[in-house]
Motif scaffolding. Structure first.
Motif, mmCIF file in Angstrom:
data_model
loop_
_atom_site.group_PDB
_atom_site.id
_atom_site.type_symbol
_atom_site.label_atom_id
_atom_site.label_comp_id
_atom_site.label_asym_id
_atom_site.label_seq_id
_atom_site.Cartn_x
_atom_site.Cartn_y
_atom_site.Cartn_z
ATOM 1 N N VAL B 637 2.217 -6.743 -5.476
ATOM 2 C CA VAL B 637 2.697 -7.913 -4.727
ATOM 3 C C VAL B 637 3.390 -7.457 -3.443
ATOM 4 O O VAL B 637 3.184 -8.015 -2.360
ATOM 5 N N PHE B 638 4.202 -6.399 -3.552
ATOM 6 C CA PHE B 638 4.879 -5.847 -2.374
ATOM 7 C C PHE B 638 3.868 -5.371 -1.337
ATOM 8 O O PHE B 638 3.977 -5.682 -0.152
ATOM 9 N N VAL B 639 2.865 -4.637 -1.808
ATOM 10 C CA VAL B 639 1.849 -4.110 -0.880
ATOM 11 C C VAL B 639 1.164 -5.266 -0.160
ATOM 12 O O VAL B 639 1.036 -5.277 1.065
ATOM 13 N N LEU B 640 0.740 -6.266 -0.940
ATOM 14 C CA LEU B 640 -0.035 -7.356 -0.341
ATOM 15 C C LEU B 640 0.824 -8.214 0.588
ATOM 16 O O LEU B 640 0.452 -8.480 1.726
ATOM 17 N N ARG B 641 1.993 -8.637 0.081
ATOM 18 C CA ARG B 641 2.798 -9.577 0.869
ATOM 19 C C ARG B 641 3.535 -8.884 1.990
ATOM 20 O O ARG B 641 3.570 -9.353 3.126
ATOM 21 N N ARG B 642 4.179 -7.802 1.665
ATOM 22 C CA ARG B 642 5.114 -7.220 2.622
ATOM 23 C C ARG B 642 4.437 -6.219 3.556
ATOM 24 O O ARG B 642 4.763 -6.152 4.725
ATOM 25 N N LEU B 643 3.572 -5.380 3.009
ATOM 26 C CA LEU B 643 2.986 -4.352 3.868
ATOM 27 C C LEU B 643 1.760 -4.863 4.606
ATOM 28 O O LEU B 643 1.518 -4.495 5.745
ATOM 29 N N LEU B 644 0.949 -5.676 3.922
ATOM 30 C CA LEU B 644 -0.324 -6.060 4.529
ATOM 31 C C LEU B 644 -0.334 -7.487 5.063
ATOM 32 O O LEU B 644 -1.273 -7.882 5.732
ATOM 33 N N GLY B 645 0.677 -8.270 4.744
ATOM 34 C CA GLY B 645 0.767 -9.594 5.324
ATOM 35 C C GLY B 645 -0.133 -10.643 4.674
ATOM 36 O O GLY B 645 -0.485 -11.632 5.325
ATOM 37 N N TYR B 646 -0.515 -10.440 3.410
ATOM 38 C CA TYR B 646 -1.242 -11.506 2.708
ATOM 39 C C TYR B 646 -0.267 -12.650 2.453
ATOM 40 O O TYR B 646 0.896 -12.415 2.108
#
Lengths: 162, 671
Positions: B637-646
């Motif tokens: 969730v962190f990768v998608l929301r925070r790092l990649l902007g999903y």
């Protein structure tokens, strides 16, 4: 000693304190921690559970302000002995009863001890130290000390009557 | 540069105790020399008999002030090396008035009473006993008065900033007041007590002159930066230096190229109105009101460059300077604003006056193709025609903004602007941790909810935990990862549930921090408890099994199962049933991690972006992430929301543990 030169000396000590310790002078912290220590000895459980003293841990005396307070006493003793100014007495006006002076010293002490916790400092730690740093709150604190002092002065003048 | 005991976090060391004792000796000596071993003398000021308190106090304050202004302005000592008390108007006004009353009653203050005691004064002893008792009473009634203790908390404030003056002019004014007080005090003494020994003497003239000349000299020095909580200012001179050297702005061509090259580490902020933004904005920009910038930019403090733009340059330049004073070293504004961007990047080559080479024409065409739909005329500057609408641009990739650089944290830390949660095991924390940090096991934010184990605690429990850790809603929270990145991200998702968006993960963890010789301690932090509001509306990302079942039935979102592959396929199982949620796609969390040393790190953002672009059709496609208990899924969730902007990522906390144990829910096996 010339008060201006004594003040200059005090200012230089304060400057050294800023540059060495990174913090100014302070005195009320040492007294409050002694109070916390005393309460710790009498009621250890209640003290560590209390919100304010509790945050100081089990050894409230392990703090630089406690050592600074001991230094103030030592430096003062040295200077007083040097100037032959040590005299055991209760300072008061010649016509003032000693009970009045003792009572005012005690009551004033309680108020000062309380107020310096509330404002997180006293004339040294807040007014002088913060004033030298030009901190807004410390300057306001200093003005309020004089406002409170001059406002109350008339009521407690009898202790100095000669 | 002087490093102080406070700056080294060594005020609790034996060395500092010895130094404090020696400085105390000097303090006591000076007080006694001034004659402050006598309460009668101290009280004199309140009856205009003896104004020594005023003379000594002001002399000391001015001397120390001149010295400190000089050291700070010259950069010999940094403001973050000095402990500055916050300004708390309520507490300081009430405390000051009370203190004054107590002072005139007892005719002692704490420091002078110590000297009085050394001089044998019994009233000093009585006063000290009273003051100790006063502190004990304060502690006893603390629950009642603590509201007053923080009433009107304005943070670290210096008077000259509050009055809009330079340090030099305020210091000079203050010195003038002090000198006037000296002369006034002598005059009063002469009238009331027929003393005033220094009135008009060559000494007082020379002393006054010396102070005024020294304070006047401060005018030649620049004002230093004084940190405020939440952000600290760089040196004003550095700011002016940036302005002079043109290092505060970005040319339109440079910005256009940077965005087209992927905009890594770049955050572009449009500070015009939402209407203007909707009509046209530079592709990849986000929209924020100028007043919201500190809050909006807080998560991007670690970005390489933050570029502000508006139609012109005035507002972005002013905002940039303001942000620079708050400690942002990475903010720039766009030269000539949006109008310059149109003129210099988007204006078709055919309309330009100057002769252009083929390479330049190609560059202009590339910009136009990227920032304006091909073939369309350049939209006129939006100030004149807000209706010129282009399709909204996708939001900028957020790159590594949510990973906090160690240097950034060190800066924040020195200013007390950050709360730190260390997720490593307790023994490692106890041995050495970042000063001020707390040790929090990820298990402490989880527990049984409605019969399901290992669920993230409800918001009221989390709010209480945050309050116990001294966290306030406005704090930046830095999370120190241990060997498992998902321990850090689980704490992060707990903060998300609280609606606390200002958190990030310390990049490289303690390992990098220690390798850079940054401060570590074994001491306990001092964290006064706070009351963190429990806002139950912030968590819009958690879904339960019923919602997941609806999604599965309607095939309305991608289900991303982040468990190890053999568990997803059903070859291995330690749960009620083996397999996965029907239709779930597998991407184990380990695939996002590049291990280097003890502390895991994420793979480069471009690599992650590419990998997920294969799995998830678009940045706003609905996705539900789950694992076994919700713990590992927090990392994805962190990768998608925070790092990649999903933007449309949901978290199924119950995970496979719950799903497999509810026999009515469908299960799929195999690859």
């Amino acid at each position: 000693m010339n008060p201006y030169l004594a003040g200059t000396l005090l200012g230089l000590v304060l400057l050294v304190s800023f540059l060495v310790l990174g913090a100014g002078l302070g005195a009320s912290g040492g007294i409050a921690r002694a109070g916390a220590y005393l309460q710790c000895c009498l009621l250890p459980g209640a003290t560590s559970a209390s919100e304010y003293f509790g945050s100081w841990g089990d050894q409230p005396l392990r703090h630089y302000l406690v050592f600074m307070f001991a230094g103030v006493f030592t430096g003062g003793l040295f200077s007083a002995v040097l100037a032959n100014r040590v005299a055991f007495k209760l300072e008061r006006g010649a016509k003032a009863p000693w009970k009045l002076r003792a009572l005012l010293a005690l009551g004033g002490g309680v108020i000062v001890g309380f107020a310096s916790r509330l404002a997180a400092g006293c004339t040294s730690g807040q007014a002088l130290t913060g004033g030298a740093l030009l901190l807004s709150g410390s300057l306001v604190f200093m003005l309020c000390i004089f406002a409170g002092g001059y406002g109350m002065a008339w009521f407690v003048r009898r202790q100095w009557h000669d | 540069m002087i490093k102080t005991m406070f700056g080294l976090d060594a005020l609790g060391s034996g060395q500092a105790f010895l130094l404090a004792f020696l400085i105390g000796c000097g303090f006591g000596f000076a007080l006694e020399r001034a004659g402050f071993g006598s309460s009668r003398r101290l009280a004199g000021i309140f009856y205009f008999r003896d104004m020594a308190v005023l003379k000594v106090m002001f002399s000391a304050m001015i001397v120390a002030m001149i010295g400190m202004c000089c050291f700070l302005s010259m950069g010999w000592v940094a403001a973050d090396q000095i402990y500055m008390m916050p300004t708390i108007y309520g507490a300081q006004i009430a405390g000051g008035l009370l203190f004054g009353i107590g002072f005139v009653m007892s005719a002692w203050c704490p420091g002078t009473a110590a000297v009085g005691l050394a001089s044998g004064k019994l009233d000093a002893l009585i006063f000290l006993a009273g003051a100790g008792l006063g502190a004990i009473i304060f502690n006893a009634v603390y629950p009642v008065v603590k509201g007053l203790e923080t009433l009107g908390d304005a943070g670290i404030r210096v008077a000259w900033q509050d009055l809009g003056m330079s340090q030099g002019s305020f210091a000079f004014l203050f010195t003038c007041i002090a000198v006037a007080c000296f002369w006034g005090a002598e005059l009063i003494e002469r009238k009331v007590a027929r003393t005033g020994a220094y009135l008009g003497t060559p000494f007082l003239r020379a002393f006054s002159l010396a102070l005024l000349v020294l304070a006047g000299g401060l005018w030649l020095l620049p004002s230093p930066s004084i940190s405020a909580p939440g952000a600290a200012a760089p040196f004003e001179q550095a700011l002016l230096g940036d302005v002079a050297a043109g290092e505060d702005h970005v040319e339109p061509e440079e910005l256009a190229d940077a965005i087209m090259q992927g905009g890594r580490g770049l955050v572009v902020v449009d500070i015009r109105t939402p209407g203007e933004f909707a009509a046209f904005h530079i592709r990849g920009a986000m929209n924020a009101d100028i007043t919201e910038l500190p809050a909006v930019l807080a998560p991007y403090a670690g970005a390489d460059r933050i570029v502000l733009y508006s139609n012109g340059m005035t507002h972005p330049a002013q905002a940039r300077d303001s942000l620079a004073r708050m400690g942002y070293r990475n903010v720039y504004f766009l030269t000539d604003g949006l109008q310059g961007f149109f003129e210099r990047c988007l204006k078709p080559a055919s309309l330009r006056g100057e002769p252009l080479g083929p390479a330049e024409v190609e560059r202009i065409n590339a910009w136009r193709a990227f920032f304006a739909a091909p073939g369309t005329p350049v939209p006129p500057p939006p100030a004149t025609s807000p209706a010129a609408a282009l399709p909204p641009a996708p939001s900028a990739p957020r790159t590594e903004a949510m990973l906090l650089e160690t240097s950034r944290l060190a800066g924040d830390l020195a200013r007390g602007a950050v709360k730190i949660i260390d997720t490593r095991p307790q023994p490692e924390y106890n041995t050495a941790h970042i000063p001020g940090s707390v040790c929090l096991s990820p298990e402490s934010v989880r527990g049984v909810v409605a019969g399901v184990s290992s669920m993230l605690m409800p918001v009221d429990v989390l709010a209480r935990r945050a309050g116990l850790m001294g966290i306030r809603p406005e704090d930046i929270v830095a999370i120190v990862p241990g060997e498992r990145m998902h321990d850090a991200t689980l704490i992060g998702i707990a903060l998300d549930r609280l609606g606390h968006a200002r958190w990030g993960i310390l990049e490289g963890g303690i390992e990098k921090w220690a390798a850079e010789n940054r401060p570590l301690t074994a001491a306990l932090p001092v964290l006064p408890e706070t009351r963190y509001p429990a806002d139950g509306t912030a968590d819009t990302f958690t879904v339960d099994y019923r919602r997941v079942l609806e999604i599965v039935n309607a095939k309305s979102a991608l289900i991303l199962d982040v468990r190890p592959r053999e568990y997803w396929s059903g070859e291995k199982s330690d749960e009620a049933r083996a397999g996965h949620i029907p239709g779930a796609v597998n991407r184990p969390i380990d695939e996002d991690i590049a291990v280097a040393g003890e502390t895991p790190r994420f793979k480069p953002v471009e690599e992650l972006a590419k990998a997920y672009a294969w799995i998830i059709p678009s940045k706003d496609a609905p996705v539900v992430v789950h694992c076994r208990t919700g713990h590992q899924a927090s990392q994805t969730v962190f990768v998608l929301r925070r790092l990649l902007g999903y933007t449309n990522v949901r978290w199924y906390d119950g995970g496979w543990s719950e799903w497999s144990a509810r026999p009515e829910l469908p299960v799929e096996k195999g690859t």
